[in-house]
Design an enzyme around this catalytic site. Structure first.
Site, PDB file in Angstrom:
ATOM      1  CG  MET A 186      -1.933  -1.711   1.406  1.00  0.00           C
ATOM      2  SD  MET A 186      -3.444  -1.268   1.621  1.00  0.00           S
ATOM      3  CE  MET A 186      -3.019  -1.211   3.499  1.00  0.00           C
ATOM      4  CG  HIS A 192       6.736  -1.800   2.178  1.00  0.00           C
ATOM      5  ND1 HIS A 192       7.451  -0.442   3.036  1.00  0.00           N
ATOM      6  CD2 HIS A 192       5.835  -2.449   1.889  1.00  0.00           C
ATOM      7  CE1 HIS A 192       5.863  -0.389   3.309  1.00  0.00           C
ATOM      8  NE2 HIS A 192       5.233  -1.689   2.180  1.00  0.00           N
ATOM      9  CD  GLN A 216      -6.102  -3.517   2.960  1.00  0.00           C
ATOM     10  OE1 GLN A 216      -5.927  -3.943   1.237  1.00  0.00           O
ATOM     11  NE2 GLN A 216      -5.209  -4.021   3.880  1.00  0.00           N
ATOM     12  CD  GLU A 265       7.302 -15.196   9.065  1.00  0.00           C
ATOM     13  OE1 GLU A 265       7.692 -13.933  10.042  1.00  0.00           O
ATOM     14  OE2 GLU A 265       7.394 -15.857   8.796  1.00  0.00           O
ATOM     15  CD  GLN A 276      -2.130  -8.526   4.733  1.00  0.00           C
ATOM     16  OE1 GLN A 276      -3.166  -7.625   4.841  1.00  0.00           O
ATOM     17  NE2 GLN A 276      -0.602  -8.744   3.899  1.00  0.00           N
ATOM     18  CB  SER A 309       3.728  -0.299  10.542  1.00  0.00           C
ATOM     19  OG  SER A 309       2.573   0.509  10.386  1.00  0.00           O
ATOM     20  CB  SER A 310       2.896   2.486   5.626  1.00  0.00           C
ATOM     21  OG  SER A 310       3.336   1.917   4.871  1.00  0.00           O
ATOM     22  NE  ARG A 311      -3.196   1.689   9.907  1.00  0.00           N
ATOM     23  CZ  ARG A 311      -3.406   0.423   9.274  1.00  0.00           C
ATOM     24  NH1 ARG A 311      -2.949  -0.185   9.555  1.00  0.00           N
ATOM     25  NH2 ARG A 311      -4.373   0.347   8.639  1.00  0.00           N
TER      26      ARG A 311
HETATM   27  O1  PAF Z   1      -0.472  -5.554   3.757  1.00  0.00           O
HETATM   28  C1  PAF Z   1      -0.746  -5.049   2.986  1.00  0.00           C
HETATM   29  O2  PAF Z   1       0.072  -3.381   2.213  1.00  0.00           O
HETATM   30  C2  PAF Z   1      -2.100  -4.793   2.497  1.00  0.00           C
HETATM   31  O3  PAF Z   1      -3.038  -5.393   2.945  1.00  0.00           O
HETATM   32  C3  PAF Z   1      -2.176  -5.877   0.802  1.00  0.00           C
HETATM   33  C4  PAF Z   1      -1.254  -7.244   0.958  1.00  0.00           C
HETATM   34  C5  PAF Z   1      -0.779  -5.296  -0.153  1.00  0.00           C
HETATM   35  C6  PAF Z   1      -3.438  -6.054  -0.105  1.00  0.00           C
HETATM   36  O4  PAF Z   1      -4.192  -4.387   0.214  1.00  0.00           O
END
Ligand code: PAF
Length: 290
Positions: free
Chosen positions: A32, A39, A68, A155, A160, A192-194
């Protein structure tokens, strides 16, 4: 190969078809955006699968998926930095960056959703109804569009990852799903981006998630097998740090069913909580003393 910036499914489809005709593999990293070192570890894993010969393609998708996010969640303020992310992709050797607008992914008339039943219900599914339906739908679309040999996920979002493995299996998509261990700050906070949204106080509080997980892991190594004891200790640790707990769970790594006592392999402890208004998650493997 220089970076190709793609924004439509048709552009991707044309390239995927050409690649398949040449028998060259593709590794996909769905994100995202707001790319950070976590990443980059996914990108490394993708490129590692492709190998050094350079015959395959490393693709990264960047889409803040509205489906989502719940109506009261942080879709509006989720960090976005497309130009910076594009630069990162160029630097780390991504071949294709797919960053579609929302109407490309969900055009008018869109009505087909993917839902993993049981795996969507517990843990994050309890407090984020609909979240995993959104994740499963967009991931399924991406896997169908790119037809990658490998798709790489972190992970940190452990539930997810389980769910994506299940949908890949259940829908016979035939992708190799690669899970990559969590990358952490020096003080243990999972990237985390958050994290960008945390105030200084919340940032300090946020370290409690990894702290309680590490303590539980240590206690487990020392021989504590009672999951309920480790859970209670972790809950207390979060409370003392000012984290509003969402859940603490000790589960099997495949079906995410609660485990009691801690025996055998493949057991993971997961936590979720709020530092101020920011929801954070983390997890750790619990090694079982032999
Ligand atoms: O983990 C994420 O960044 C998102 O949930 C994903 C897997 C790209 C789906 O939008």
């Amino acid at each position: 190969m220089s970076l190709s910036f793609l924004t439509t499914a048709a552009q991707v489809r044309t390239r995927v078809a050409a690649l398949a005709a040449q028998g060259r593999p593709l590794a996909l990293v769905p994100t995202m955006g707001c790319l950070h070192a976590g990443h980059l570890a996914l990108v490394e894993a993708a490129k590692g699968r492709l190998g050094p010969e350079g015959g395959g393609v490393a693709a990264l998708s960047l889409f803040v998926n509205p489906l989502q996010f719940g109506p009261h969640e942080d879709f509006g303020r989720y960090p976005r930095q497309l130009e910076e992310d594009r630069g990162v992709c160029e630097r780390v050797g991504i071949d294709w960056l797919y960053a579609p607008p929302a109407q490309e992914v969900y055009p008018p008339g869109f009505q087909t959703y993917v839902s993993c039943e049981a795996l969507s219900l517990p843990l994050c599914g309890q407090s984020r109804p609909g979240h995993f339906r959104g994740v499963a739908t967009v991931v399924c679309k991406l896997l169908a569009l790119f037809r990658p040999r490998w798709a790489v996920f972190g992970e940190k979002d452990f539930q997810q990852l389980c769910l994506i493995r299940a949908l890949n299996r259940d829908l016979d998509l035939g992708v190799e799903i690669v899970g990559v261990p969590i990358i952490r700050e020096a003080d243990g906070l999972a990237l985390s981006s958050r994290n960008k949204l945390l105030s200084a106080t919340e940032r300090r509080q946020a370290t409690a998630l990894f702290r309680v997980l590490s303590t539980a892991r240590q206690r487990c190594c020392e021989g504590e097998r009672r999951a309920w004891v480790l859970k209670e200790e972790a809950e207390r640790g979060l409370l003392e740090a000012g984290i509003r707990m969402d859940y603490v769970a000790i589960v099997d790594e495949v079906g995410l069913a609660p485990v009691e006592p801690i025996e055998g392999r493949g057991i993971r402890m997961l936590v979720a909580g709020f530092a101020g208004g920011i929801r954070l998650i983390d997890n750790i493997a619990l090694p079982c003393p032999d």
